[in-house]
Scaffold this active site. Structure first.
Site, mmCIF file in Angstrom:
data_model
loop_
_atom_site.group_PDB
_atom_site.id
_atom_site.type_symbol
_atom_site.label_atom_id
_atom_site.label_comp_id
_atom_site.label_asym_id
_atom_site.label_seq_id
_atom_site.Cartn_x
_atom_site.Cartn_y
_atom_site.Cartn_z
ATOM 1 N N HIS A 263 0.876 -1.334 -0.120
ATOM 2 C CA HIS A 263 -0.031 0.016 -0.207
ATOM 3 C C HIS A 263 0.936 1.004 0.142
ATOM 4 O O HIS A 263 1.957 1.152 0.556
ATOM 5 C CB HIS A 263 -0.875 0.118 1.151
ATOM 6 C CG HIS A 263 -1.934 0.732 1.021
ATOM 7 N ND1 HIS A 263 -2.215 2.289 0.937
ATOM 8 C CD2 HIS A 263 -3.433 0.579 0.608
ATOM 9 C CE1 HIS A 263 -3.370 2.514 0.738
ATOM 10 N NE2 HIS A 263 -4.240 1.670 0.483
ATOM 11 N N HIS A 264 0.254 2.351 -0.747
ATOM 12 C CA HIS A 264 1.205 3.412 -0.730
ATOM 13 C C HIS A 264 1.197 4.253 0.577
ATOM 14 O O HIS A 264 1.952 5.382 0.536
ATOM 15 C CB HIS A 264 0.484 4.378 -1.999
ATOM 16 C CG HIS A 264 1.417 5.427 -2.595
ATOM 17 N ND1 HIS A 264 2.534 5.970 -2.265
ATOM 18 C CD2 HIS A 264 1.507 5.693 -3.982
ATOM 19 C CE1 HIS A 264 3.275 6.639 -2.782
ATOM 20 N NE2 HIS A 264 2.624 6.281 -4.256
ATOM 21 N N ALA A 265 0.379 3.928 1.347
ATOM 22 C CA ALA A 265 0.313 4.496 2.851
ATOM 23 C C ALA A 265 1.321 4.128 3.431
ATOM 24 O O ALA A 265 1.830 4.855 4.490
ATOM 25 C CB ALA A 265 -0.909 4.159 3.303
#
Length: 641
Positions: free
Chosen positions: A139-141
């Site tokens: 995830h880009h988070a």
């Protein structure tokens, strides 16, 4: 326990039934270098599992704060099971690259399970030629492009023999999950302290809020920026520094609109040596050449679909703001700059000149605003309604018009061979994301071991023929190299250039052929017919097949020729915050200014260039715009003879 930053949280908030927030990579492998020539899930797990402690996000999951009182936290997953995250699949015969791209697109379109660590990896076998692949998504988070590359390196080695990794000081024992009461107390404290954090960071960025991509489309942002600047100056703050730049307006294209949940993925590679030959000769940077390649490929695709706008496209370029030592948290430390893509220009020389000037202007504009602009202003989004607020702002920003047409990203990588569980890495192709705001196509590339590895992810309904773009990128590279004097007839580089140029003259799909026929019938000034008796040059490979490096006789002796070209055309560079410097413009050849060039001006009569070495003669520097040369890309669109 680590809390997400305000910007990290936005990558969670952007997710919807049609949009995912993760990014990934597809690593192509040669298992023949592995011990015994075997490469499967068992071998990969034996290497990967003992190294999980090297990357904390691999064993951490999200935990939400009740009632949305604060941003989520990363905590140890008490039920971590690597078998859920590391999986295996095999392609059916014949295991083509198109089949692999289709499988990756399907997996990438599925959202990650937020009750577990936000990553998955797949050991893929059954590729043609006995090859293998390793696809992963996270995830880009949790990461940005730079930290994501560092996490990927935890499984990679410098030799076929896996390196010895020091074990953990103690066996992994997950820390206890925080209680609801603990999370609520933290959330209340955050609500009390958040205004202080905002007061400490936002005043320096608020005067530049109208410089954010799409912010100008939201009513009141310009007034807010100017008012904040005046208020800051009244209290002794610095004056707002905004360079005079052209206002960028992204035209409407088939790439922009409401996306679906379905994806297409295509991948391919270009020799980095070819990119550097063009870079050095024209006084550009690698990023500049990448943008020019993208513009050329997109121009052909838009012509295929009868949708070429008369104004240039606008591309968004992510920029890492990490420090030189790459210190700081593993989350996102990025910003964005906008640049025009000269899709409206027919002549390749003019496109190169336009791109160079456009990127210089983009860098000047980017460096005039705080580097932490995205991080600072993300803190203004209300925490309790951050998901709804973020999606509403993105939607509002696209109502008057899209802020840009697509993302084009370049991630630096190692220039030496790497291995995964003994198998040599042949290519690392990024798999990014698309949204309603960013457009239905994303082009990301990773530099690895002498090549630029492209990964193109697209909305399936918007760009069903995404593999065509891989072929167009190859043709664009051959077209640019042909403009360099070092690639003249009689040299090894010239022979390779001629072969690549001739290979680009054929079409790729029946749909594209039909579109070209329609266009030829409707507009005779866009493309002259193929000269009588000149056959279509055969392609050496299907779209997206293999690495785009010359092979066989084409590659023989090209190393010394390329080295000579680089030595003769090498230009000094100056570093900027957006990456390497733009080079010495004074040493570049004089090129024609192009911003006022009309898009569809009547074409002057052209001289037919026969196939073979003579086709590169017209590409000498003295043959400027308006000469008798005809680009490979434009010639290949004519009707079949």
């Amino acid at each position: 326990m680590r809390q997400l930053s305000a910007l990290d949280s936005q990558f969670l908030n952007v997710e919807s039934p049609t949009t995912v927030g993760h990014v990934g990579s597809l690593v192509l492998l040669d298992p023949s270098t592995a011990l015994g020539g075997r490469w499967d899930l068992e071998h990969v797990r034996a290497v990967f599992e003992p190294r999980l402690h090297l990357a904390a996000p691999l064993r951490q999951r999200l935990v939400e704060v009740p009632l949305g009182l604060g941003r989520p936290y990363w905590v140890d997953d008490p039920h971590f099971d690597i078998e859920f995250h590391l999986r295996e699949l095999a392609l059916p015969d014949p295991g083509t690259r198109e089949q692999l791209g289709e499988q990756v697109a399907r997996i990438h379109a599925r959202q990650l399970d937020r009750s577990r660590p936000l990553w998955e990896a797949y050991v893929i076998t059954g590729l043609e030629g006995g090859r293998g692949a390793f696809y992963s998504k996270i995830h880009h988070a949790a990461i940005d492009g730079i930290s994501g590359a560092e996490i990927l390196e935890t499984i990679m080695d410098l030799s076929a023999e896996p390196r010895e990794v020091p074990p953990e000081d103690a066996p992994f024992v997950p820390r206890p999950m925080p209680s609801v009461l603990n999370l609520i107390s933290r959330g209340v404290s955050e609500l009390a302290l958040n205004p202080l954090d905002v007061l400490a960071t936002v005043p320096r960025s608020l005067p530049y809020v109208d410089r954010l991509p799409g912010a100008a489309n939201i009513p009141g942002t310009r007034l807010l920026s100017e008012s904040a600047a005046l208020l800051g100056m009244a209290f002794g703050g610095p004056a707002r520094r905004v360079p005079r730049t052209r206002e960028l307006r992204a035209p409407r294209t088939p790439l922009n609109g409401t996306i679906t949940a379905h994806r297409r993925f295509a991948f391919g590679s270009l020799p980095l040596s070819d990119v550097k030959i063009v870079k050095n000769h024209f006084g550009m940077t690698v990023n500049d050449v990448v943008m020019a390649l993208t513009a050329t490929a997109l121009r052909r695709w838009l012509l295929d679909h009868d949708a070429l706008p008369s104004s240039p496209l606008v591309g968004a370029v992510p920029v890492s703001i990490r420090t030189a030592d790459r210190s700081g948290p593993a989350g996102n430390q990025i910003s964005v700059m906008l640049a025009e893509l000269p899709t409206h220009l027919r002549d390749p020389r003019e496109r190169l000149e336009f791109t160079r000037e456009s990127m210089l202007e983009a860098k000047r504009s980017f460096e005039a605003v705080p580097a932490s602009l995205l991080q600072d202003l993300s803190a203004l989004v209300p925490t309790a309604l951050s998901g709804l607020a973020a999606r509403a702002l993105f939607k509002l920003a696209t109502v008057p018009g899209v802020p840009f047409n697509l993302f084009v990203s370049n991630i630096p990588g190692p220039q030496l061979p790497l291995y995964i569980a003994g198998s040599r890495v042949e290519g690392v192709h990024p798999v990014s994301a698309v949204t309603d705001m960013t457009g239905g196509l994303n082009i990301t590339l990773f530099s690895y071991d002498g090549a630029l590895d492209f990964g193109l992810i697209a909305c399936r309904e918007m760009v069903p023929d995404v593999w065509n773009l891989i072929g167009y990128l190859r043709d664009a590279m051959a077209e640019m190299v042909a403009l360099v004097p070092a690639a003249a007839p009689g040299t090894a580089a010239g022979a390779a250039t001629t072969a690549r140029a001739e290979a680009g003259a054929t079409t790729r799909t029946a749909g594209a052929r039909r579109s070209r026929v329609r266009r030829a019938a409707a507009s005779t000034d866009e493309q002259p017919p193929r000269a009588a008796g000149r056959p279509a040059a055969p392609r050496s490979a299907t779209p997206g097949s293999g690495r785009m490096k010359p092979s066989g006789a084409q590659a023989e002796g090209s190393g010394s020729a390329a080295k000579t070209a680089r030595s003769a055309a090498k230009a000094p560079t100056t570093k900027t915050r957006a990456g390497k410097g733009s080079g010495s413009a004074a040493k570049a050849p004089a090129l024609k200014r192009t911003r006022a060039t009309p898009t569809r001006a009547p074409r002057a009569p052209t001289k037919t260039v026969p196939p073979g070495p003579a086709s590169t003669t017209a590409a000498r520097p003295q043959d400027g715009p308006g000469s008798e040369q005809s680009s490979v890309s434009e010639r290949s669109r004519g009707p079949r003879s």
